[in-house]
Design a protein around this motif. Structure first.
Motif, PDB file in Angstrom:
ATOM      1  N   ARG A   1       0.813  -1.226   0.000  1.00 54.68           N
ATOM      2  CA  ARG A   1       0.000   0.000   0.000  1.00 54.68           C
ATOM      3  C   ARG A   1       0.840   1.267   0.000  1.00 54.68           C
ATOM      4  N   LEU A   2       2.133   1.151   0.290  1.00 55.60           N
ATOM      5  CA  LEU A   2       3.011   2.328   0.260  1.00 55.60           C
ATOM      6  C   LEU A   2       3.570   2.584  -1.129  1.00 55.60           C
ATOM      7  N   GLY A   3       3.396   1.664  -2.038  1.00 55.01           N
ATOM      8  CA  GLY A   3       3.911   1.826  -3.392  1.00 55.01           C
ATOM      9  C   GLY A   3       4.674   0.596  -3.831  1.00 55.01           C
ATOM     10  N   LEU A   4       4.930   0.484  -5.097  1.00 50.16           N
ATOM     11  CA  LEU A   4       5.528  -0.724  -5.643  1.00 50.16           C
ATOM     12  C   LEU A   4       6.953  -0.988  -5.183  1.00 50.16           C
ATOM     13  N   THR A   5       7.659   0.013  -4.743  1.00 50.45           N
ATOM     14  CA  THR A   5       9.056  -0.208  -4.360  1.00 50.45           C
ATOM     15  C   THR A   5       9.288   0.105  -2.895  1.00 50.45           C
ATOM     16  N   SER A   6       8.349  -0.248  -2.046  1.00 53.68           N
ATOM     17  CA  SER A   6       8.450   0.141  -0.643  1.00 53.68           C
ATOM     18  C   SER A   6       8.665  -1.041   0.284  1.00 53.68           C
ATOM     19  N   MET A   7       9.766  -0.972   1.040  1.00 58.82           N
ATOM     20  CA  MET A   7      10.049  -1.946   2.078  1.00 58.82           C
ATOM     21  C   MET A   7      10.261  -1.194   3.384  1.00 58.82           C
ATOM     22  N   VAL A   8       9.935  -1.864   4.483  1.00 60.69           N
ATOM     23  CA  VAL A   8      10.088  -1.257   5.797  1.00 60.69           C
ATOM     24  C   VAL A   8      10.754  -2.256   6.736  1.00 60.69           C
ATOM     25  N   ASP A   9      11.395  -1.721   7.773  1.00 57.36           N
ATOM     26  CA  ASP A   9      11.848  -2.613   8.835  1.00 57.36           C
ATOM     27  C   ASP A   9      10.741  -2.676   9.873  1.00 57.36           C
ATOM     28  N   THR A  10      10.518  -3.864  10.399  1.00 60.70           N
ATOM     29  CA  THR A  10       9.381  -4.082  11.271  1.00 60.70           C
ATOM     30  C   THR A  10       9.700  -5.179  12.279  1.00 60.70           C
ATOM     31  N   GLU A  11       8.810  -5.382  13.220  1.00 59.31           N
ATOM     32  CA  GLU A  11       8.987  -6.441  14.214  1.00 59.31           C
ATOM     33  C   GLU A  11       8.769  -7.798  13.563  1.00 59.31           C
ATOM     34  N   GLU A  12       9.637  -8.748  13.846  1.00 60.61           N
ATOM     35  CA  GLU A  12       9.577 -10.048  13.181  1.00 60.61           C
ATOM     36  C   GLU A  12       8.430 -10.943  13.638  1.00 60.61           C
ATOM     37  N   ASN A  13       7.751 -10.591  14.723  1.00 59.16           N
ATOM     38  CA  ASN A  13       6.659 -11.444  15.213  1.00 59.16           C
ATOM     39  C   ASN A  13       5.278 -10.994  14.740  1.00 59.16           C
ATOM     40  N   LEU A  14       5.197  -9.998  13.890  1.00 56.14           N
ATOM     41  CA  LEU A  14       3.900  -9.552  13.368  1.00 56.14           C
ATOM     42  C   LEU A  14       3.342 -10.581  12.380  1.00 56.14           C
ATOM     43  N   PRO A  15       2.013 -10.687  12.281  1.00 53.83           N
ATOM     44  CA  PRO A  15       1.416 -11.655  11.351  1.00 53.83           C
ATOM     45  C   PRO A  15       1.297 -11.080   9.936  1.00 53.83           C
ATOM     46  N   ASN A  16       2.277 -11.381   9.090  1.00 52.16           N
ATOM     47  CA  ASN A  16       2.297 -10.879   7.719  1.00 52.16           C
ATOM     48  C   ASN A  16       2.111 -12.008   6.713  1.00 52.16           C
ATOM     49  N   CYS A  17       1.756 -11.636   5.497  1.00 49.08           N
ATOM     50  CA  CYS A  17       1.676 -12.580   4.393  1.00 49.08           C
ATOM     51  C   CYS A  17       3.094 -12.917   3.935  1.00 49.08           C
ATOM     52  N   PHE A  18       3.216 -13.932   3.082  1.00 50.51           N
ATOM     53  CA  PHE A  18       4.532 -14.312   2.563  1.00 50.51           C
ATOM     54  C   PHE A  18       4.349 -15.213   1.358  1.00 50.51           C
ATOM     55  N   SER A  19       5.445 -15.531   0.705  1.00 57.83           N
ATOM     56  CA  SER A  19       5.411 -16.506  -0.386  1.00 57.83           C
ATOM     57  C   SER A  19       6.687 -17.329  -0.353  1.00 57.83           C
ATOM     58  N   CYS A  20       6.590 -18.503  -0.965  1.00 59.49           N
ATOM     59  CA  CYS A  20       7.709 -19.448  -0.984  1.00 59.49           C
ATOM     60  C   CYS A  20       8.002 -19.864  -2.415  1.00 59.49           C
ATOM     61  N   VAL A  21       9.258 -20.155  -2.672  1.00 63.31           N
ATOM     62  CA  VAL A  21       9.677 -20.817  -3.897  1.00 63.31           C
ATOM     63  C   VAL A  21       9.947 -22.257  -3.492  1.00 63.31           C
ATOM     64  N   VAL A  22       9.185 -23.190  -4.065  1.00 63.41           N
ATOM     65  CA  VAL A  22       9.290 -24.600  -3.679  1.00 63.41           C
ATOM     66  C   VAL A  22       9.608 -25.457  -4.897  1.00 63.41           C
ATOM     67  N   ASN A  23      10.199 -26.617  -4.631  1.00 58.91           N
ATOM     68  CA  ASN A  23      10.447 -27.575  -5.701  1.00 58.91           C
ATOM     69  C   ASN A  23       9.115 -28.095  -6.199  1.00 58.91           C
ATOM     70  N   SER A  24       9.055 -28.453  -7.491  1.00 60.27           N
ATOM     71  CA  SER A  24       7.794 -28.944  -8.030  1.00 60.27           C
ATOM     72  C   SER A  24       7.367 -30.172  -7.240  1.00 60.27           C
ATOM     73  N   SER A  25       6.090 -30.257  -6.943  1.00 60.11           N
ATOM     74  CA  SER A  25       5.589 -31.278  -6.035  1.00 60.11           C
ATOM     75  C   SER A  25       5.260 -32.595  -6.730  1.00 60.11           C
ATOM     76  N   PHE A  26       5.111 -32.562  -8.019  1.00 64.01           N
ATOM     77  CA  PHE A  26       4.803 -33.803  -8.721  1.00 64.01           C
ATOM     78  C   PHE A  26       5.148 -33.652 -10.192  1.00 64.01           C
ATOM     79  N   SER A  27       5.295 -34.793 -10.846  1.00 61.43           N
ATOM     80  CA  SER A  27       5.462 -34.773 -12.296  1.00 61.43           C
ATOM     81  C   SER A  27       4.726 -35.966 -12.878  1.00 61.43           C
ATOM     82  N   ILE A  28       4.197 -35.807 -14.076  1.00 54.61           N
ATOM     83  CA  ILE A  28       3.474 -36.877 -14.749  1.00 54.61           C
ATOM     84  C   ILE A  28       4.034 -36.990 -16.163  1.00 54.61           C
TER      85      ILE A  28
END
Length: 153
Positions: A109-136
């Motif tokens: 909400r602060l803009g596309l290039t905005s990062m802040v320092d914050t408390e590490e115990n706050l409940p924030n969203c996140f994303s992961c890069v994971v290995n593919s889980s299956f192949s067919i």
């Protein structure tokens, strides 16, 4: 061509609140995944567009990065491997938290290039890069495959 050579990794968005350490642990539990990082302003803009498309409710006030300066104030490193942060797009008044705010989060909400320092115990969203889980594989579709060659990890 891409059918025969599937992606090795996938990115998963978690539009729910966890602490930075809980987010890190969640990513690691998903097949040795890692928290998502961005290295340029263009990657950050594309990442935020992708993340907000997956969580259209705008429920994420902030999104975790894997960076922290808990060990040395002002020295931001990746908590997964100890490597220095290569790219931090600080909001103009950041970092401002001193010893009480050691984690880095993206603030959409602060803009596309905005990062802040914050408390590490706050409940924030996140994303992961994971290995593919299956192949067919299907007979005849790719070189050296056979019917029934299904792997689920």
């Amino acid at each position: 061509h891409t059918v025969c050579r599937p992606k090795d990794t996938y990115e998963i968005a978690f539009p729910s609140g966890l602490s930075q350490q809980e987010a890190l642990t969640t990513c690691q539990k998903l097949g040795g995944g890692r928290m998502t990082t961005v290295d340029t302003p263009e990657e950050l803009a594309a990442y935020l567009q992708w993340f907000t498309r997956l969580s259209p409710s705008q429920s994420c006030q902030s999104i975790w990065t894997p960076y922290s300066d808990a060990d040395m104030e002002g020295d931001y490193v990746n908590i997964e491997d100890g490597e220095p942060a290569a790219f931090l797009a600080w909001y103009p008044t950041e970092p401002d938290g001193g010893v009480d705010q050691n984690a880095v989060a993206i603030m959409p909400r602060l803009g596309l290039t905005s990062m802040v320092d914050t408390e590490e115990n706050l409940p924030n969203c996140f994303s992961c890069v994971v290995n593919s889980s299956f192949s067919i594989s299907h007979m005849g579709a790719c070189k050296d495959t056979y019917l029934g060659n299904i792997k689920i990890f």
